[in-house]
Design an enzyme around this catalytic site. Structure first.
Site, mmCIF file in Angstrom:
data_model
loop_
_atom_site.group_PDB
_atom_site.id
_atom_site.type_symbol
_atom_site.label_atom_id
_atom_site.label_comp_id
_atom_site.label_asym_id
_atom_site.label_seq_id
_atom_site.Cartn_x
_atom_site.Cartn_y
_atom_site.Cartn_z
ATOM 1 C CB CYS B 336 -0.949 -0.025 1.184
ATOM 2 S SG CYS B 336 -2.013 -1.466 1.113
ATOM 3 C CB THR B 337 3.729 2.514 1.263
ATOM 4 O OG1 THR B 337 4.474 1.314 1.476
ATOM 5 C CG2 THR B 337 2.809 2.743 2.440
#
Lengths: 475, 475
Positions: B336-337
């Protein structure tokens, strides 16, 4: 087995099915990833967004896909209201919005300590903070002037549906949008019922819709937010869909939603003409075939495919059940309150009869003969239900006294109205019948019956138990 | 074209596809309706709920379907925290939870005015209200004792993943659940990565999962809330799914999710053994084939199919791109990053190298030869990336002075570490190299490099621009 409840959910359009199946192989990966499976998924998502934006009439970067129309409404209202928190916390809605709008507005109102306020008649009055519900006329439409007068200096957001989901009445969205623009208030248009028929021709700020209403799959809503509209997404941070809705994108369903919207639009012009004629036919024939029926909603400014009527002396759930047994799937009252005992908030706001309520919403391609068969079946079904409930067939003319009291306590809709109708002939013209009832529907249905029957509704008084509804015989 | 990123999203399982297609015809109607199409939809939904509940290990009425795993987490955390508002507003999470958990906790913490607090080393300290992040060891696991000591009288909710999504390490959920039970604090277990492999064998209070992680379709999450757990759904009222999640149910996808969960479970025991051996092979061979690699995560207490390693002097995005060109789809850092420039919060909390990070997560049925081919391709890809970046092939032995300063300002990971490695041989043993860097990843990767290389990490100081990282040459 005709399905006449497309306003609840439409069967999957063949194009949606095809697009869904085709994209199951290409659209399952994470579109944020840089490898080929992710890039393929991203391409599908981008293409779907462009197609949907074109159909909505906005830029692709103004549109995000949400997991449902309900979520689009919740996210749109909370984000737009938060974006204007410095201006104020007041919201304006129509009294006949979908429950998702009313609940989202109520949740914000409650969080802010404001009170919701509604009025079925008279001008909208302002509540401190909170939510103002603009009333509607007997056809279900707001007055643009009344809507405009509800807008205040501290109004954060106004909401108006494009067309009503229960009675099909179109709202004067373009005029209300002008008023909102003039007041500097953003307008959110819930286009759930109309987007398949065409874009919303108005200067809206936010727009929401739901794919399964037009024959797309479940699991896809649309939220469009015009550039320049202040918007502050609420809830936990998430990087997907411009940070406006959380969770992994459902790309096969999104592709199917966009493809079917295009497909449905291609059929919309022709089908609108054809279905409008079928609905006109229902609107004309039902009152001829079934006694004591009120067809509700605007006869002209309406969705092409939807008609609602209410049958006196009939219990809606039983009527639906009997129609289902006869092969017809229709719905009654508000789609979202059918499991409760209170009448639909839409019919209540319109001030029309709610008992024996039937909504017919025709899918694309409904053949004429299915509608004819419905009209053949309906009268027998209604009269069988009435017979079972002991409804009056004709009003007797015997005069007995100047006033009568009917005890209908503990009896549910439509019994109180049936009891009233049975005895109205027992009092002389000018005499009164007082109905004691603790059923919430009576408050709506006894005045509606009076209007249909040409009798005078005098008013209600609190009684020892329940409420006393007083009716004066005029004819 | 091997796809080794099932931890992001799994391709649709054949059983999911079959179930989805079969239920498109039966599952499109509103399950709240009483007509036959609605009843059919309701039957499908009920059957799917029973199957999913059995796989989760809960009662059907304890389980609702949400539009995604992320939404399940958001709704579970907000509802459970609100249900215990009278007890307090403090939350406990591990430092390596999925971003959806951390963001939901942070959103609550921010709403309550509390401060989030994290500590990668040392015991968890308490913040007033807010969120306590329990640190993890170098393998990525929390200590049950440290977790227990983070629980307070005013702790509303504790959250712990069943297994980590980036490094595969299993958490001691059963022991933490015991500690939570003893403290009277409900425990939410995010089982997104493990549910396909088996139920969570612990006394959890709430459990969340996501269907597309096990080969189900996108658009379906699970939220289970044990009877007796205080739960107050947040957000606008909605009648669907026991009022715990809003919006029209996506029944075809729900049916496919439940069916594929059963199917995957039937394969799980055999595939767990087979994939575990393949991952053991990767864990053993990668450090033999590629110099300067750190394999991270617990070698034993881990998911069967997932392995993560980091390559010194390599830029993760470039490495992924080159592996994609070679036909392998893998991911890097936190799922998610990946679009941000900061290193994964998981690797940071573990204190391991983040540069050149590769996560391999094998789908069910991955053939042995695909893994062999990956091991053949990897060394050449890594060395090509290193060569392009000018990474040191061997450390030179020339001594020049007692200390050196390397200016790596404006240079992104892995350049600062490469520059450090190039000059460490230029100072005598006992001398220091100071690296000036404004790249967030350097804070993690310079100490990690020291540990891998047997050099001493002295510490960091604020510099005029960026941070000065001081390293003493020991060998």
């Amino acid at each position: 087995m005709p399905y006449f409840d497309v306003a609840s959910s439409a069967p999957l359009h063949p194009v949606a099915r095809q697009a869904l199946q085709a994209s199951l192989d290409e659209g399952w990966a994470d579109p944020a990833r840089l490898y080929r499976e992710g890039r393929r998924a991203r391409l599908l998502l981008d293409a779907a967004r462009e197609a949907a934006a074109e159909a909505v009439g906005c830029r692709p970067d103004e549109l995000v896909f949400t997991p449902s129309g309900t979520r689009a409404v919740h996210l749109g209202i909370s984000g737009a209201a938060a974006g204007r928190r410095r201006v104020g916390r007041h919201l304006v809605v129509s009294a006949v919005e979908h429950s998702s709008v009313l609940h989202a507005a109520a949740a914000l109102g409650a969080a802010d300590g404001g009170a919701a306020e509604s009025g079925a008649v008279g001008p909208a009055r302002a509540a401190q903070g909170g939510v103002t519900e603009v009333p509607v006329d007997r056809a279900g439409a707001v007055s643009p002037a009344a809507y405009a007068s509800a807008l205040r200096e501290d109004t954060a957001l106004a909401c108006l549906q494009s067309a009503n989901h229960e009675v099909g009445t179109e709202q004067p969205v373009a005029l209300v949008a002008e008023a909102c623009r003039a007041a500097g208030v953003p307008l959110l248009v819930d286009a759930a019922q109309s987007l398949g028929w065409g874009p919303v021709e108005a200067d809206w700020s936010l727009l929401t819709a739901s794919a399964h209403k037009w024959g797309g799959p479940a699991g896809v809503g649309l939220l469009a937010v015009r550039k320049g509209v202040r918007f502050a997404p609420q809830g936990p941070v998430d990087e997907r869909e411009s940070g406006r809705t959380a969770g992994f994108e459902n790309i096969p369903a999104i592709v199917a939603a966009a493809a079917s919207l295009r497909a449905v639009r291609a059929e919309a012009a022709d089908e609108a003409v054809r279905l409008r004629a079928l609905v006109d036919h229902i609107r004309a024939r039902v009152p001829e075939l079934v006694p004591d029926v009120e067809v509700v909603g605007d006869p002209v400014r309406r969705l092409p495919h939807l008609v609602t009527f209410s049958c006196l002396y009939v219990d809606g759930e039983t009527l639906l059940h009997e129609l289902d047994r006869a092969g017809f799937s229709v719905s009654s009252g508000s789609s979202c309150t059918s499991s409760t005992l209170t009448p639909s908030h839409v019919l209540r706001a319109m001030g029309v009869l709610s008992e024996g309520n039937v909504r017919v919403s025709l899918p694309l391609g409904t053949p004429d003969d299915e509608v004819e068969r419905f009209l053949e079946v309906l009268p027998g079904v209604v009269s069988a239900v009435r017979e079972r409930l002991g409804a009056p067939v004709s009003v007797t003319a015997a005069g007995q006294g100047a006033s009568l009291v009917v005890d209908a306590l503990g009896k549910r809709c439509p019994i109180p109205v049936i009891e009233l109708a049975k005895v109205i002939g027992d009092v002389p013209v000018g005499g009164t019948v007082t109905v004691l009832s603790d059923d919430e529907a009576a408050r709506l249905d006894i005045p509606a019956w009076c209007e249909m029957r040409g009798q005078e509704y005098v008013g209600e008084e609190r009684a020892e138990r329940g409420v006393a509804y007083v009716v004066r015989r005029l004819a």
